[in-house]
Design an enzyme around this catalytic site. Structure first.
Site, PDB file in Angstrom:
ATOM      1  N   SER A  42      -0.806  51.107 -31.166  1.00 60.51           N
ATOM      2  CA  SER A  42      -2.070  50.783 -31.898  1.00 60.51           C
ATOM      3  C   SER A  42      -2.795  49.514 -31.139  1.00 60.51           C
ATOM      4  O   SER A  42      -2.281  48.483 -30.751  1.00 60.51           O
ATOM      5  CB  SER A  42      -1.538  50.077 -33.184  1.00 60.51           C
ATOM      6  OG  SER A  42      -2.374  49.622 -34.148  1.00 60.51           O
ATOM      7  N   LYS A  52       4.949  54.393 -43.995  1.00 55.39           N
ATOM      8  CA  LYS A  52       5.573  53.080 -43.546  1.00 55.39           C
ATOM      9  C   LYS A  52       6.891  53.076 -44.618  1.00 55.39           C
ATOM     10  O   LYS A  52       6.347  52.677 -45.867  1.00 55.39           O
ATOM     11  CB  LYS A  52       4.780  52.030 -43.614  1.00 55.39           C
ATOM     12  CG  LYS A  52       3.721  51.898 -42.567  1.00 55.39           C
ATOM     13  CD  LYS A  52       2.954  50.555 -42.594  1.00 55.39           C
ATOM     14  CE  LYS A  52       1.597  50.923 -41.413  1.00 55.39           C
ATOM     15  NZ  LYS A  52       0.751  49.926 -41.503  1.00 55.39           N
ATOM     16  N   ASP A  64      -3.128  54.726 -45.618  1.00 60.37           N
ATOM     17  CA  ASP A  64      -1.817  53.867 -45.268  1.00 60.37           C
ATOM     18  C   ASP A  64      -1.761  53.078 -46.635  1.00 60.37           C
ATOM     19  O   ASP A  64      -0.720  53.308 -47.442  1.00 60.37           O
ATOM     20  CB  ASP A  64      -2.403  53.082 -43.664  1.00 60.37           C
ATOM     21  CG  ASP A  64      -1.162  52.095 -43.628  1.00 60.37           C
ATOM     22  OD1 ASP A  64      -0.495  51.829 -44.258  1.00 60.37           O
ATOM     23  OD2 ASP A  64      -1.618  51.383 -42.463  1.00 60.37           O
ATOM     24  N   ASP A  76      -8.311  52.751 -37.045  1.00 68.94           N
ATOM     25  CA  ASP A  76      -7.667  52.325 -38.301  1.00 68.94           C
ATOM     26  C   ASP A  76      -8.493  51.237 -38.927  1.00 68.94           C
ATOM     27  O   ASP A  76      -8.620  50.027 -37.962  1.00 68.94           O
ATOM     28  CB  ASP A  76      -6.327  51.848 -38.119  1.00 68.94           C
ATOM     29  CG  ASP A  76      -5.607  51.513 -39.408  1.00 68.94           C
ATOM     30  OD1 ASP A  76      -6.153  51.228 -40.469  1.00 68.94           O
ATOM     31  OD2 ASP A  76      -4.250  50.764 -39.132  1.00 68.94           O
ATOM     32  N   LYS A 122      -8.154  49.666 -33.470  1.00 68.93           N
ATOM     33  CA  LYS A 122      -8.572  49.049 -34.907  1.00 68.93           C
ATOM     34  C   LYS A 122      -9.985  48.751 -35.050  1.00 68.93           C
ATOM     35  O   LYS A 122     -10.741  48.549 -33.803  1.00 68.93           O
ATOM     36  CB  LYS A 122      -7.816  47.657 -34.867  1.00 68.93           C
ATOM     37  CG  LYS A 122      -6.331  47.602 -34.915  1.00 68.93           C
ATOM     38  CD  LYS A 122      -5.842  48.125 -36.278  1.00 68.93           C
ATOM     39  CE  LYS A 122      -4.466  47.908 -36.575  1.00 68.93           C
ATOM     40  NZ  LYS A 122      -4.095  48.360 -38.121  1.00 68.93           N
ATOM     41  N   GLU A 132      -8.187  56.042 -40.602  1.00 67.17           N
ATOM     42  CA  GLU A 132      -7.049  55.458 -41.280  1.00 67.17           C
ATOM     43  C   GLU A 132      -7.573  54.340 -42.219  1.00 67.17           C
ATOM     44  O   GLU A 132      -8.406  53.546 -41.599  1.00 67.17           O
ATOM     45  CB  GLU A 132      -5.982  54.756 -40.430  1.00 67.17           C
ATOM     46  CG  GLU A 132      -4.702  54.393 -41.077  1.00 67.17           C
ATOM     47  CD  GLU A 132      -3.677  53.635 -40.289  1.00 67.17           C
ATOM     48  OE1 GLU A 132      -3.832  54.177 -38.873  1.00 67.17           O
ATOM     49  OE2 GLU A 132      -2.818  53.291 -40.575  1.00 67.17           O
ATOM     50  N   GLY A 142       3.563  51.533 -38.205  1.00 66.69           N
ATOM     51  CA  GLY A 142       4.601  50.650 -37.621  1.00 66.69           C
ATOM     52  C   GLY A 142       4.108  49.116 -38.262  1.00 66.69           C
ATOM     53  O   GLY A 142       2.892  48.949 -38.894  1.00 66.69           O
ATOM     54  N   LYS A 200      -4.641  54.467 -31.014  1.00 63.29           N
ATOM     55  CA  LYS A 200      -5.355  54.220 -32.183  1.00 63.29           C
ATOM     56  C   LYS A 200      -5.991  52.830 -32.186  1.00 63.29           C
ATOM     57  O   LYS A 200      -5.346  51.687 -31.387  1.00 63.29           O
ATOM     58  CB  LYS A 200      -4.182  53.939 -33.071  1.00 63.29           C
ATOM     59  CG  LYS A 200      -4.642  53.384 -34.561  1.00 63.29           C
ATOM     60  CD  LYS A 200      -3.374  53.484 -35.788  1.00 63.29           C
ATOM     61  CE  LYS A 200      -3.365  52.043 -36.382  1.00 63.29           C
ATOM     62  NZ  LYS A 200      -2.370  52.070 -37.561  1.00 63.29           N
TER      63      LYS A 200
HETATM   64  O1  OSB Z   1      -2.554  49.362 -40.583  1.00 60.71           O
HETATM   65  O2  OSB Z   1      -0.895  50.274 -39.445  1.00 60.71           O
HETATM   66  C1  OSB Z   1      -1.506  49.091 -39.811  1.00 60.71           C
HETATM   67  C2  OSB Z   1       0.234  46.454 -38.113  1.00 60.71           C
HETATM   68  C3  OSB Z   1       0.555  45.383 -39.068  1.00 60.71           C
HETATM   69  C4  OSB Z   1       0.008  45.775 -40.061  1.00 60.71           C
HETATM   70  C5  OSB Z   1      -0.621  47.010 -40.562  1.00 60.71           C
HETATM   71  C6  OSB Z   1      -0.890  47.918 -39.583  1.00 60.71           C
HETATM   72  C7  OSB Z   1      -0.227  47.472 -38.143  1.00 60.71           C
HETATM   73  C8  OSB Z   1      -0.603  48.425 -36.970  1.00 60.71           C
HETATM   74  C9  OSB Z   1       0.370  48.036 -36.003  1.00 60.71           C
HETATM   75  O3  OSB Z   1      -1.634  48.976 -36.854  1.00 60.71           O
HETATM   76  C10 OSB Z   1       1.314  49.058 -36.014  1.00 60.71           C
HETATM   77  C11 OSB Z   1       2.394  49.085 -34.856  1.00 60.71           C
HETATM   78  O4  OSB Z   1       2.442  49.321 -33.877  1.00 60.71           O
HETATM   79  O5  OSB Z   1       3.597  48.333 -35.116  1.00 60.71           O
HETATM   80 MG    MG Z   2      -2.876  51.237 -40.958  1.00 55.36          MG
END
Ligand code: OSB
Ligand code: MG
Length: 368
Positions: A136, A263, A239, A189, A164, A214, A291, A162
């Site tokens: 991510s 998750k 998510d 995302d 953001k 996402e 994650g 991925k």
């Molecule tokens: O939306 O997936 C998410 C991290 C913290 C809170 C929400 C998200 C995320 C990530 C990172 O996108 C995921 C990771 O690699 O741990």
């Molecule tokens: Mg997410």
């Protein structure tokens, strides 16, 4: 098992680089850790995935700690024979806070499986010994810096990227990454940053052959996601909205999502996560493991889950080095884009106590 002692602590782990999302920038990961000991001296570890502030979810570290001490721990201490399977029903009168609840279930699973001599992966139903890794990538200060960061992850071997996104950081960065790497599996995302009227804008992402978008809209806007799904060709993946098996069933019935990010903390634990996985397998819905910037403890459990057969897309199950210079456990090291699934008993990792103590910001031991 009868619980004798619970050790709660918070730690502060610096990140290798700031992690910017539509809901804020993380410079360091505060984590609430739990060590559970039973009357026979068996123990289990877990981490709560709640973050410091209620920006991704309503849960946050200080609230989790308060709930645990005020309500959950007295309830669990009253039980003469506790099993991981009984945590969710016992804590169900206390509404919400799946992340805090999952913390107890996972520590008990770790303890219980160590007693039974079984790995978490085996217990959950994993059928693979290694899993492909995605990464991510936060919102970058500029396009060249984004390209440089992505290039580093591709060189490391990550099999899926991925990005953001948020309004103002979407079509252009996606187009640039896609033109640099025409064949890399790519997804985005938004963490709820768009609104129902953004269908036309988000449809511009269709040109880049993304695996999915996402959580573009508010976590409560299931209908909005269903409407958006008729306006864009890219699959929608929820998510934040998927907080339980029931929520997954509803979102699928409403055609608001055609891929699901699982998750475990967000849904109350690994047992509920497996139920959502099973539902998705039956419905032909691909799932992947999300994650929460986990330490090696939470990462170990996520990697075990991601080895179940329905996890057909690479997850946000990165190497420890993606976020941390030093992890609190033996690090997860990626080989050719894969992580080995832990096969030792329990969750399969324990913290390095000396390092853990050195980054501990609060610690309290509660005895029954
Ligand atoms: O939306 O997936 C998410 C991290 C913290 C809170 C929400 C998200 C995320 C990530 C990172 O996108 C995921 C990771 O690699 O741990
Ligand atoms: Mg997410």
């Amino acid at each position: 098992m009868k619980i004798a002692e619970l050790e709660l602590r918070t730690i502060q782990l610096p990140l290798v680089r700031p992690f910017r999302t539509s809901f804020g920038t993380q410079y360091s990961r505060e984590v609430l850790m739990l060590r559970m000991t039973d009357v026979d001296g068996n123990f289990g570890w877990s981490e709560c995935v709640a973050m410091s502030e209620p920006l991704y979810s309503p849960e946050y570290v200080a609230a989790s700690l308060d709930l645990m001490k005020r309500f959950f721990i007295p309830t669990l201490f009253a039980e003469a024979d506790l099993r991981a399977e009984s945590i969710a029903p016992l804590l169900s009168p206390f509404l919400g806070s799946p992340m805090a609840k999952a913390t107890f279930e996972t520590a008990l699973l770790d303890m219980q499986l160590k007693i039974e001599g079984r790995s978490l992966a085996d217990f959950l139903g994993a059928n693979r010994t290694k899993i492909p890794c995605g990464v991510s990538v936060g919102i970058a200060p500029s396009i060249p810096e984004l390209i440089e960061e992505v290039a580093g992850y591709i060189k490391d071997g990550y099999k899926r990227i991925k990005l953001k996104i948020e309004p103002g950081w979407d079509v252009e960065p996606v187009a640039e990454v896609r033109s640099n790497w025409p064949d890399i599996p790519l997804q985005v995302d938004a963490n709820q940053a768009y609104s129902r009227s953004d269908g036309e804008l988000l449809a511009k992402l269709d040109a880049f052959e993304l695996l999915l978008i996402e959580q573009p809209l508010d976590e409560h806007d299931i209908l909005g996601h269903a409407q958006l799904a008729t306006q864009v060709n890219t699959p929608i993946c929820l998510d934040e909205s998927i907080v339980s098996l029931r929520a997954a069933e509803d979102a699928l019935a409403m055609k608001a999502t055609t891929v699901i990010n699982i998750k475990p903390g967000r849904v109350g634990g690994y047992l509920e996560a497996v139920k959502i996985h099973d539902l998705c397998v039956n419905e032909g819905i691909p799932v992947w493991c999300g994650g929460m910037l986990e330490t090696g403890i939470g990462r170990a459990a996520n990697v075990a889950l991601a080895a179940l057969p329905g996890f057909t897309l690479p997850g946000d199950t990165s190497a420890s080095s993606r976020f941390f210079k030093q992890d609190i456990t033996d690090p997860f090291v990626m080989k050719d884009g894969y992580l080995d699934v832990p096969n030792t008993i329990g969750v399969g990792r324990t913290p390095d106590l000396e390092f853990l103590d050195s980054i501990t910001t609060y610690k309290e031991t509660i005895r029954s």
